[in-house]
Design a protein around this motif. Structure first.
Motif, PDB file in Angstrom:
ATOM      1  N   TYR A 198     -43.896 -21.741  57.649  1.00 14.25           N
ATOM      2  CA  TYR A 198     -43.317 -22.799  56.820  1.00 14.25           C
ATOM      3  C   TYR A 198     -42.458 -23.761  57.642  1.00 14.25           C
ATOM      4  O   TYR A 198     -41.747 -23.337  58.566  1.00 14.25           O
ATOM      5  CB  TYR A 198     -42.482 -22.133  55.724  1.00 14.25           C
ATOM      6  N   LEU A 199     -42.553 -25.027  57.243  1.00  8.80           N
ATOM      7  CA  LEU A 199     -41.658 -26.079  57.744  1.00  8.80           C
ATOM      8  C   LEU A 199     -40.978 -26.742  56.549  1.00  8.80           C
ATOM      9  O   LEU A 199     -41.646 -27.189  55.623  1.00  8.80           O
ATOM     10  CB  LEU A 199     -42.432 -27.134  58.545  1.00  8.80           C
ATOM     11  N   GLY A 200     -39.683 -26.849  56.559  1.00 10.25           N
ATOM     12  CA  GLY A 200     -38.966 -27.488  55.452  1.00 10.25           C
ATOM     13  C   GLY A 200     -37.590 -26.831  55.268  1.00 10.25           C
ATOM     14  O   GLY A 200     -37.195 -25.982  56.084  1.00 10.25           O
ATOM     15  N   LYS A 201     -36.885 -27.147  54.162  1.00  8.19           N
ATOM     16  CA  LYS A 201     -37.194 -28.229  53.245  1.00  8.19           C
ATOM     17  C   LYS A 201     -36.837 -29.589  53.877  1.00  8.19           C
ATOM     18  O   LYS A 201     -35.889 -29.676  54.660  1.00  8.19           O
ATOM     19  CB  LYS A 201     -36.396 -28.083  51.950  1.00  8.19           C
ATOM     20  N   TYR A 202     -37.559 -30.602  53.415  1.00  5.75           N
ATOM     21  CA  TYR A 202     -37.277 -31.950  53.860  1.00  5.75           C
ATOM     22  C   TYR A 202     -36.417 -32.661  52.817  1.00  5.75           C
ATOM     23  O   TYR A 202     -36.468 -32.352  51.626  1.00  5.75           O
ATOM     24  CB  TYR A 202     -38.596 -32.706  54.102  1.00  5.75           C
ATOM     25  N   PRO A 203     -35.621 -33.606  53.273  1.00  7.64           N
ATOM     26  CA  PRO A 203     -34.726 -34.292  52.319  1.00  7.64           C
ATOM     27  C   PRO A 203     -35.475 -35.094  51.270  1.00  7.64           C
ATOM     28  O   PRO A 203     -34.938 -35.340  50.172  1.00  7.64           O
ATOM     29  CB  PRO A 203     -33.874 -35.209  53.207  1.00  7.64           C
ATOM     30  N   SER A 204     -36.698 -35.511  51.571  1.00  6.69           N
ATOM     31  CA  SER A 204     -37.472 -36.295  50.616  1.00  6.69           C
ATOM     32  C   SER A 204     -38.954 -36.101  50.911  1.00  6.69           C
ATOM     33  O   SER A 204     -39.345 -35.604  51.976  1.00  6.69           O
ATOM     34  CB  SER A 204     -37.120 -37.785  50.701  1.00  6.69           C
ATOM     35  N   ARG A 205     -39.767 -36.532  49.967  1.00  5.44           N
ATOM     36  CA  ARG A 205     -41.202 -36.426  50.177  1.00  5.44           C
ATOM     37  C   ARG A 205     -41.654 -37.389  51.257  1.00  5.44           C
ATOM     38  O   ARG A 205     -42.606 -37.094  51.992  1.00  5.44           O
ATOM     39  CB  ARG A 205     -41.947 -36.706  48.870  1.00  5.44           C
ATOM     40  N   GLU A 206     -41.016 -38.511  51.425  1.00  5.90           N
ATOM     41  CA  GLU A 206     -41.363 -39.442  52.480  1.00  5.90           C
ATOM     42  C   GLU A 206     -41.160 -38.801  53.851  1.00  5.90           C
ATOM     43  O   GLU A 206     -42.004 -38.951  54.756  1.00  5.90           O
ATOM     44  CB  GLU A 206     -40.532 -40.714  52.351  1.00  5.90           C
TER      45      GLU A 206
END
Length: 254
Positions: A141-149
């Motif tokens: 897994y990679l994440g979480k990202y601050p936004s979908r962009e």
């Protein structure tokens, strides 16, 4: 006239009977006897006379012949060469070969309950415990990202590097995030994460989606028949598990 004739015949028959029976011995001569007892009295050593049977009648063996055992009926001597005991000495009987046996499978909780029995039963015997994970789901897994962009930018960078990454869906606790592969064993997932780290993706980590069920097997590489019988007798104390031939050599041993 007829009555007189019958009376004469009756008296004649009575007289003949009395003469032949010897009742008139003093009056008349003795009639000849068909039994000839005087000849029997003149026999010399009559006990040696034997009556030979006819030629076509079966020959009956004498009592002396029937009382003696024939060579076929004679009991075999204990030291006879045909005796099985002498033909198979104890030193020639080979012991049954030792075989590989397994007991299980158990869960970790089940094995904790039978471990003391197994240890006591296998004292002085070469044995091991093998654990294998089955049925788990593990995610690189990679994440979480601050936004979908931000997620889409990172996904494009990975695609340019030749690394396939998919957006995680239906798992709110992991969104927005990227999946770099799903695996059924933790070892495979960690191997994939190490490979990605060598390619510059050092933030990838292994996430457990479904915990693996650990299967525990007790293995005895060389068990003789006596040990096999002892383990079978302990089956009630081993949660009903009986020793069986070993399967493929998989899983880690401890």
């Amino acid at each position: 006239m007829l009555r007189l004739l019958v009376l004469v015949l009756l008296l004649a028959n009575l007289g003949y009977y009395a003469w032949t029976a010897g009742h008139l011995e003093g009056l008349l001569s003795i009639p000849p006897s068909s039994r000839e007892p005087e000849r029997l009295q003149r026999q010399v050593r009559p006990e040696i006379v034997q009556i030979a049977p006819p030629a076509d009648s079966p020959r009956v063996p004498s009592p002396a012949a029937t009382s003696a055992p024939t060579p076929q009926e004679a009991p075999a001597s204990p030291a006879s060469p045909a005796s099985p005991a002498s033909a198979l000495p104890a030193s020639a009987v080979a012991a049954a070969p030792a075989v590989c046996l397994e007991i299980g499978p158990y869960t970790e909780a089940e094995y904790a309950g039978v471990e003391a029995t197994v240890t006591q039963a296998l004292q002085g015997v070469d044995w091991s415990v093998r654990r294998q994970e089955r049925g788990g789901v593990f995610l690189v897994y990679l994440g979480k990202y601050p936004s979908r962009e931000a997620l889409l930018r990172r996904q494009e960078e990975l695609r340019a590097a030749g690394i396939r990454a998919e957006e995680v869906r239906s798992s709110p606790q992991l969104e927005p995030g990227l999946s770099l592969g799903r695996f059924t064993s933790r070892d495979s997932a960690e191997s994939r994460a190490l490979d990605l780290a060598n390619r510059g993706v050092r933030a990838a980590r292994v996430i457990t989606i479904t915990p693996a069920a650990v299967r525990v097997q007790v293995r005895i590489p060389a068990a003789d028949a006596a040990l096999h019988s002892r383990l079978d007798s302990l089956a009630p104390r081993l949660l009903g598990r009986q020793a069986s031939p070993c399967s493929a050599d998989t899983g880690a041993s401890t």
